[in-house]
Motif scaffolding. Structure first.
Motif, mmCIF file in Angstrom:
data_model
loop_
_atom_site.group_PDB
_atom_site.id
_atom_site.type_symbol
_atom_site.label_atom_id
_atom_site.label_comp_id
_atom_site.label_asym_id
_atom_site.label_seq_id
_atom_site.Cartn_x
_atom_site.Cartn_y
_atom_site.Cartn_z
ATOM 1 N N THR A 186 67.449 33.968 30.603
ATOM 2 C CA THR A 186 68.810 33.589 30.988
ATOM 3 C C THR A 186 68.840 32.320 31.827
ATOM 4 O O THR A 186 69.928 31.779 32.083
ATOM 5 N N ALA A 187 67.688 31.837 32.261
ATOM 6 C CA ALA A 187 67.643 30.533 32.938
ATOM 7 C C ALA A 187 68.192 29.464 32.000
ATOM 8 O O ALA A 187 68.008 29.525 30.776
ATOM 9 N N VAL A 239 69.499 34.740 37.427
ATOM 10 C CA VAL A 239 70.789 34.088 37.172
ATOM 11 C C VAL A 239 71.935 35.053 37.442
ATOM 12 O O VAL A 239 72.943 34.698 38.071
ATOM 13 N N GLU A 240 71.798 36.302 37.006
ATOM 14 C CA GLU A 240 72.842 37.296 37.249
ATOM 15 C C GLU A 240 72.966 37.594 38.739
ATOM 16 O O GLU A 240 74.083 37.742 39.256
ATOM 17 N N ARG A 241 71.862 37.632 39.439
ATOM 18 C CA ARG A 241 71.924 37.878 40.885
ATOM 19 C C ARG A 241 72.615 36.718 41.602
ATOM 20 O O ARG A 241 73.378 36.933 42.559
ATOM 21 N N PRO A 286 71.295 40.944 46.056
ATOM 22 C CA PRO A 286 70.141 40.520 46.860
ATOM 23 C C PRO A 286 68.990 40.040 45.994
ATOM 24 O O PRO A 286 68.803 40.496 44.866
ATOM 25 N N ILE A 287 68.209 39.091 46.533
ATOM 26 C CA ILE A 287 67.026 38.558 45.861
ATOM 27 C C ILE A 287 65.822 39.374 46.308
ATOM 28 O O ILE A 287 65.496 39.412 47.498
ATOM 29 N N ALA A 288 65.154 40.029 45.370
ATOM 30 C CA ALA A 288 64.012 40.876 45.696
ATOM 31 C C ALA A 288 62.825 40.030 46.125
ATOM 32 O O ALA A 288 62.591 38.949 45.574
ATOM 33 N N PRO A 289 62.046 40.503 47.099
ATOM 34 C CA PRO A 289 60.864 39.749 47.537
ATOM 35 C C PRO A 289 59.738 39.853 46.518
ATOM 36 O O PRO A 289 59.663 40.801 45.734
ATOM 37 N N VAL A 290 58.843 38.873 46.549
ATOM 38 C CA VAL A 290 57.708 38.854 45.638
ATOM 39 C C VAL A 290 56.484 39.444 46.326
ATOM 40 O O VAL A 290 56.290 39.282 47.534
ATOM 41 N N ASP A 291 55.672 40.159 45.551
ATOM 42 C CA ASP A 291 54.407 40.673 46.042
ATOM 43 C C ASP A 291 53.356 39.583 45.840
ATOM 44 O O ASP A 291 52.884 39.369 44.730
ATOM 45 N N GLU A 292 53.002 38.889 46.907
ATOM 46 C CA GLU A 292 52.120 37.737 46.774
ATOM 47 C C GLU A 292 50.693 38.124 46.390
ATOM 48 O O GLU A 292 49.938 37.279 45.913
ATOM 49 N N PRO A 321 62.024 45.012 38.317
ATOM 50 C CA PRO A 321 63.212 45.454 37.584
ATOM 51 C C PRO A 321 64.414 44.556 37.821
ATOM 52 O O PRO A 321 64.467 43.789 38.784
ATOM 53 N N ALA A 322 65.385 44.675 36.935
ATOM 54 C CA ALA A 322 66.680 44.048 37.177
ATOM 55 C C ALA A 322 67.393 44.806 38.295
ATOM 56 O O ALA A 322 67.056 45.951 38.628
ATOM 57 N N HIS A 323 68.359 44.140 38.914
ATOM 58 C CA HIS A 323 69.078 44.767 40.021
ATOM 59 C C HIS A 323 69.831 45.992 39.544
ATOM 60 O O HIS A 323 70.459 45.985 38.474
ATOM 61 N N GLN A 324 69.744 47.059 40.326
ATOM 62 C CA GLN A 324 70.449 48.289 40.002
ATOM 63 C C GLN A 324 71.725 48.372 40.854
ATOM 64 O O GLN A 324 71.658 48.412 42.084
ATOM 65 N N TYR A 325 72.868 48.362 40.179
ATOM 66 C CA TYR A 325 74.138 48.418 40.899
ATOM 67 C C TYR A 325 74.496 49.864 41.212
ATOM 68 O O TYR A 325 74.307 50.770 40.393
#
Length: 357
Positions: A48-49, A322-324, A330-336, A351-355
């Motif tokens: 979707t970018a 893009v949807e977020r 909220p933007i989920a954090p990354v596991d570095e 996962p995609a955001h769960q509403y």
């Protein structure tokens, strides 16, 4: 009014939004540089970018910087990318391959060859190898007659990439890799026509871009730059003059875009915006720096004249970024710990955001 979610015309492509997925190393290709089914899923999840730019792809074996990174210098590698481009297109996306020649940022344990660079000056720090980090070796300085072949390797990889379904390519001219090394004041100590003066130091970048544009068309060719960046120990003493001269030469090629990182101050990046007549992509935060690009930074740069804005780490952990951005989720954090290498965990498992109901 220009907004992050408004459409944009990039060459022959119609982008549904102005969000670019920035190139990010994930090191999940096979040992011989083949793209995998997991890579196809990873990029398709983010289709979707407005535009996806892949992780760095080596245009030659000697150009490989890190282990487990993908290539585009054999037919088998090109064929392996078809599953990726098909998956992205099936999900409605557009994808450019970033062509990255590591130059001196490599190691014989990775490629079987001594790295090459504009001069016999090693990078600062340790490079990744199959057995772990090792000190960067002293590269072999390229002979003048060899340089055209390395510039041409980008063009050959671009041909293979377009044949494999990529919509275009981005030359990695940033972050201390080969093109950046030629631009540098301290990695490039040459006294021939590829060093010394600003005209000499920009020559390799221009020749690589010209060869690529000639091979696949300028509307399919972009370049990424890090003005004033100090990655791997490179230094540029004359950033405004250097990049103004470079952009003038690249503008004559009518490239699809220039993609700049926020490695210089805002006035410098704005001056380069004014100097560049075409599409200007801005990555508003320092790569691997303390901050991630967010909606506020993107809107700020669109207001300053950027055409597109690239997001890096936010795309790793938010396949639906893009949807977020559209909804303010909220933007989920990354596991570095899962950034480089490994399996699908931390790669395909976000996962995609769960509403809430």
């Amino acid at each position: 009014m220009t907004t992050l979610l408004s459409g944009y015309r990039l060459g022959a492509l119609t982008l549904p939004n102005r969000v670019v997925m920035a190139p990010m190393t994930r090191a999940r290709a096979t040992a011989d540089g083949l793209a995998t089914a997991s890579m196809a899923t990873y990029y398709a999840q983010r289709a979707t970018a407005g535009l996806i730019v892949t992780e760095g792809v080596q245009p030659s074996l000697i150009g490989q910087s890190n282990p487990a990174t993908p290539g585009l210098h054999t037919q088998e590698q090109a064929d392996s990318w078809r599953q990726v481009t098909d998956a992205v297109h099936a999900n409605g996306g557009r994808i450019f391959a970033q062509l990255m020649h590591g130059g001196r940022v490599s190691h014989p344990d990775t490629t079987g060859h001594r790295p090459v660079g504009p001069s016999a000056v090693p990078a600062t720090g340790e490079v990744f190898t199959p057995t772990g980090p090792q000190p960067a070796p002293v590269p072999r300085a390229l002979e003048t007659h060899e340089i055209a072949g390395h510039a041409g390797s980008y063009a050959q990889a671009a041909r293979l990439g377009v044949a494999a379904g990529f919509d275009g390519v981005e030359l990695h001219g940033a972050n201390g890799y080969l093109i950046s090394q030629f631009l540098s004041s301290n990695a490039n100590l040459r006294t021939d026509g590829y060093g010394g003066t600003i005209a000499g130091r920009i020559r390799f970048a221009v020749e690589a871009a010209a060869a690529t544009a000639d091979a696949i068309g300028p509307d399919r060719t972009g370049i990424r730059l890090s003005p004033g960046g100090t990655f791997w120990g490179v230094r540029e003493d004359d950033v405004p003059e250097l990049y103004t001269a470079l952009l003038a030469e690249l503008a004559a090629l009518d490239l699809a875009y220039v993609h700049v990182e926020a490695t210089a101050d805002e006035p410098t990046l704005l001056a380069l915006r004014r100097a560049w007549p075409g599409t200007y992509i801005v990555n508003p935060t320092l790569p691997m720096g303390p901050k991630q690009t967010d909606r506020a930074a993107a809107d700020h740069w669109l207001g300053l004249g950027a055409d597109l804005v690239s997001f890096g780490r936010a795309f790793l952990s938010n396949p639906d970024l893009v949807e977020r951005l559209r909804t303010g989720a909220p933007i989920a954090p990354v596991d570095e710990s899962t950034l480089y290498g490994g399996g699908d965990a931390g790669y395909l498992t976000y996962p995609a955001h769960q509403y809430a109901a």
